[in-house]
Design an enzyme around this catalytic site. Structure first.
Site, PDB file in Angstrom:
ATOM      1  N   ASP A  13       0.799  -0.869  -0.210  1.00 32.04           N
ATOM      2  CA  ASP A  13       0.121   0.147   0.269  1.00 32.04           C
ATOM      3  C   ASP A  13       0.644   1.076  -0.216  1.00 32.04           C
ATOM      4  O   ASP A  13       0.035   2.241   0.738  1.00 32.04           O
ATOM      5  CB  ASP A  13      -0.977  -0.525   0.701  1.00 32.04           C
ATOM      6  CG  ASP A  13      -1.847  -1.130   0.852  1.00 32.04           C
ATOM      7  OD1 ASP A  13      -2.018  -2.339   0.679  1.00 32.04           O
ATOM      8  OD2 ASP A  13      -3.081  -0.662   1.962  1.00 32.04           O
ATOM      9  N   ASP A  51      -4.293  -1.374  -1.138  1.00 37.72           N
ATOM     10  CA  ASP A  51      -6.114  -0.586  -0.859  1.00 37.72           C
ATOM     11  C   ASP A  51      -6.767  -0.014  -2.326  1.00 37.72           C
ATOM     12  O   ASP A  51      -6.141   0.363  -2.916  1.00 37.72           O
ATOM     13  CB  ASP A  51      -5.508  -0.216   0.009  1.00 37.72           C
ATOM     14  CG  ASP A  51      -6.693   0.123   1.359  1.00 37.72           C
ATOM     15  OD1 ASP A  51      -6.916  -1.109   1.546  1.00 37.72           O
ATOM     16  OD2 ASP A  51      -6.851   0.926   1.770  1.00 37.72           O
ATOM     17  N   HIS A  53     -10.415   0.801  -2.909  1.00 39.92           N
ATOM     18  CA  HIS A  53     -11.662   0.528  -2.264  1.00 39.92           C
ATOM     19  C   HIS A  53     -12.601   0.798  -3.243  1.00 39.92           C
ATOM     20  O   HIS A  53     -12.890   1.963  -3.500  1.00 39.92           O
ATOM     21  CB  HIS A  53     -12.002   1.609  -1.098  1.00 39.92           C
ATOM     22  CG  HIS A  53     -11.114   0.686   0.040  1.00 39.92           C
ATOM     23  ND1 HIS A  53     -11.502  -0.161   0.352  1.00 39.92           N
ATOM     24  CD2 HIS A  53     -10.372   1.633   0.270  1.00 39.92           C
ATOM     25  CE1 HIS A  53     -10.423  -0.674   1.404  1.00 39.92           C
ATOM     26  NE2 HIS A  53      -9.638   0.831   1.831  1.00 39.92           N
ATOM     27  N   HIS A  57     -17.280   2.413   0.031  1.00 36.00           N
ATOM     28  CA  HIS A  57     -17.017   1.278   1.289  1.00 36.00           C
ATOM     29  C   HIS A  57     -17.105   1.123   2.566  1.00 36.00           C
ATOM     30  O   HIS A  57     -17.305   2.597   2.960  1.00 36.00           O
ATOM     31  CB  HIS A  57     -15.954   1.515   0.837  1.00 36.00           C
ATOM     32  CG  HIS A  57     -14.587   0.123   1.378  1.00 36.00           C
ATOM     33  ND1 HIS A  57     -13.844   0.242   2.392  1.00 36.00           N
ATOM     34  CD2 HIS A  57     -14.489  -1.014   0.941  1.00 36.00           C
ATOM     35  CE1 HIS A  57     -13.730  -1.344   2.687  1.00 36.00           C
ATOM     36  NE2 HIS A  57     -14.361  -2.191   1.771  1.00 36.00           N
ATOM     37  N   HIS A  86     -10.684   6.916   1.382  1.00 37.75           N
ATOM     38  CA  HIS A  86      -8.829   7.221   1.190  1.00 37.75           C
ATOM     39  C   HIS A  86      -8.898   5.898  -0.030  1.00 37.75           C
ATOM     40  O   HIS A  86     -10.349   4.580  -0.174  1.00 37.75           O
ATOM     41  CB  HIS A  86      -8.124   6.914   2.038  1.00 37.75           C
ATOM     42  CG  HIS A  86      -8.560   4.722   2.858  1.00 37.75           C
ATOM     43  ND1 HIS A  86      -9.969   4.682   3.368  1.00 37.75           N
ATOM     44  CD2 HIS A  86      -8.087   4.222   2.515  1.00 37.75           C
ATOM     45  CE1 HIS A  86      -9.507   4.269   3.990  1.00 37.75           C
ATOM     46  NE2 HIS A  86      -9.159   2.920   2.946  1.00 37.75           N
ATOM     47  N   LYS A 111      -6.958  -5.360  -2.988  1.00 36.22           N
ATOM     48  CA  LYS A 111      -7.767  -5.466  -1.858  1.00 36.22           C
ATOM     49  C   LYS A 111      -8.981  -4.465  -1.145  1.00 36.22           C
ATOM     50  O   LYS A 111      -8.219  -3.462  -0.991  1.00 36.22           O
ATOM     51  CB  LYS A 111      -6.734  -6.326  -0.728  1.00 36.22           C
ATOM     52  CG  LYS A 111      -6.005  -5.379  -0.156  1.00 36.22           C
ATOM     53  CD  LYS A 111      -4.549  -5.768   1.000  1.00 36.22           C
ATOM     54  CE  LYS A 111      -4.108  -4.634   1.203  1.00 36.22           C
ATOM     55  NZ  LYS A 111      -5.053  -3.122   1.510  1.00 36.22           N
ATOM     56  N   CYS A 156      -2.293  -2.333   7.252  1.00 39.77           N
ATOM     57  CA  CYS A 156      -2.081  -3.426   6.393  1.00 39.77           C
ATOM     58  C   CYS A 156      -0.676  -4.301   7.146  1.00 39.77           C
ATOM     59  O   CYS A 156      -0.997  -5.548   5.968  1.00 39.77           O
ATOM     60  CB  CYS A 156      -2.091  -3.269   4.793  1.00 39.77           C
ATOM     61  SG  CYS A 156      -4.004  -1.541   5.158  1.00 39.77           S
TER      62      CYS A 156
HETATM   63  C1  VGL Z   1      -4.751   0.662   5.464  1.00 40.48           C
HETATM   64  C2  VGL Z   1      -6.272   1.905   7.223  1.00 40.48           C
HETATM   65  C3  VGL Z   1      -6.808   1.426   5.627  1.00 40.48           C
HETATM   66  C4  VGL Z   1      -3.036   0.819   5.267  1.00 40.48           C
HETATM   67  C5  VGL Z   1      -5.705   1.189   4.575  1.00 40.48           C
HETATM   68  O1  VGL Z   1      -2.847   0.378   4.071  1.00 40.48           O
HETATM   69  O2  VGL Z   1      -2.500   0.337   6.619  1.00 40.48           O
HETATM   70  N1  VGL Z   1      -5.180   1.720   6.815  1.00 40.48           N
HETATM   71  N2  VGL Z   1      -6.922   1.258   4.620  1.00 40.48           N
HETATM   72 ZN    ZN Z   2      -8.498   1.361   3.203  1.00 34.52          ZN
END
Ligand code: VGL
Ligand code: ZN
Length: 211
Positions: A13, A51, A53, A57, A86, A111, A156
């Site tokens: 990510d 990430d 979404h 979401h 995000h 994901k 993550c």
């Molecule tokens: C993440 C919060 C929400 C991450 C992803 O990549 O750690 N944290 N979505």
């Molecule tokens: Zn996320």
């Protein structure tokens, strides 16, 4: 250490929304890019996650009227932290960091694409039952050690390293190539959980160039 043919570098990510001025900026998140680029040069095999979404979401605070970002709610699969919107698929915030040298990545795992389930982990969604397919991919290609870097340590990265162990892989987190969000001690909790699960910790300088 020289990474071998059974080691995979998993870059988690490293996306615009998690960097400075991003929608969910991880403190000092940009600092992971330089060490990750050096790691990419040293590994024969690289996998990247995004990430990713859909609009609306379930992890977005805006999907829960009356709730604010960084509060948690209880969903059918358990507790869920609510986040600012995000990494909406296809938006500028969801792209990989412009400075990340990701072109050698052999696989990009996306994901969190199911509207009603989040997925911090690159292996298993937050319902803890829906696989992303990553474990099968790694097994089929003969990788036995997953070296994890990226964002965020307490979400993550942490969940991914724990699930790598649960799926039977060796797992290592590169300490100077991760940064955390840190909500009420979540980085310390994630580090302790990883240590207890047998995740190793190493600095990026320990990896030397490919022979
Ligand atoms: C993440 C919060 C929400 C991450 C992803 O990549 O750690 N944290 N979505
Ligand atoms: Zn996320």
């Amino acid at each position: 250490m020289i990474p071998g043919s059974s080691d995979i570098l998993l870059v988690v990510d490293v996306q615009v929304d998690f960097l400075a001025r991003g929608a969910l900026a991880v403190p000092d998140g940009d600092a992971v890019i330089a060490p990750i680029n050096r790691l990419i040069d040293r590994f024969a095999h690289v996998v990247v996650t995004q990430d990713w979404h859909p609009p609306g979401h379930v992890s977005f605070a805006t999907s829960h009227p009356g709730r604010a970002a960084f509060e948690s709610v209880v969903l059918p699969y358990g507790r869920q932290v609510l986040w600012p919107e995000h990494c909406v698929r296809g938006t500028a915030g969801a792209v990989l960091a412009p400075g990340l040298r990701a072109e050698r990545a052999e696989l990009v795992i996306r994901k969190g694409h199911h509207r009603h389930v989040d997925s911090y982990s690159a292996f298993l969604e937050a319902d803890r039952t829906t696989p992303t397919g990553l474990a099968g991919y790694l097994r089929e290609r003969g990788f036995t050690r997953v070296v994890v870097c990226g964002l965020a340590t307490d979400y993550c990265v942490g969940w991914t390293a724990l699930d790598a162990r649960a799926a039977g892989f060796k797992a290592v987190v590169v300490t100077d190539a991760v940064r955390g969000i840190d909500i009420e001690g979540s980085v310390a909790r994630a580090m302790a959980a990883m240590a207890a699960a047998g995740v190793g910790f190493v600095e990026s300088a320990a990896y030397t160039a490919l022979p």
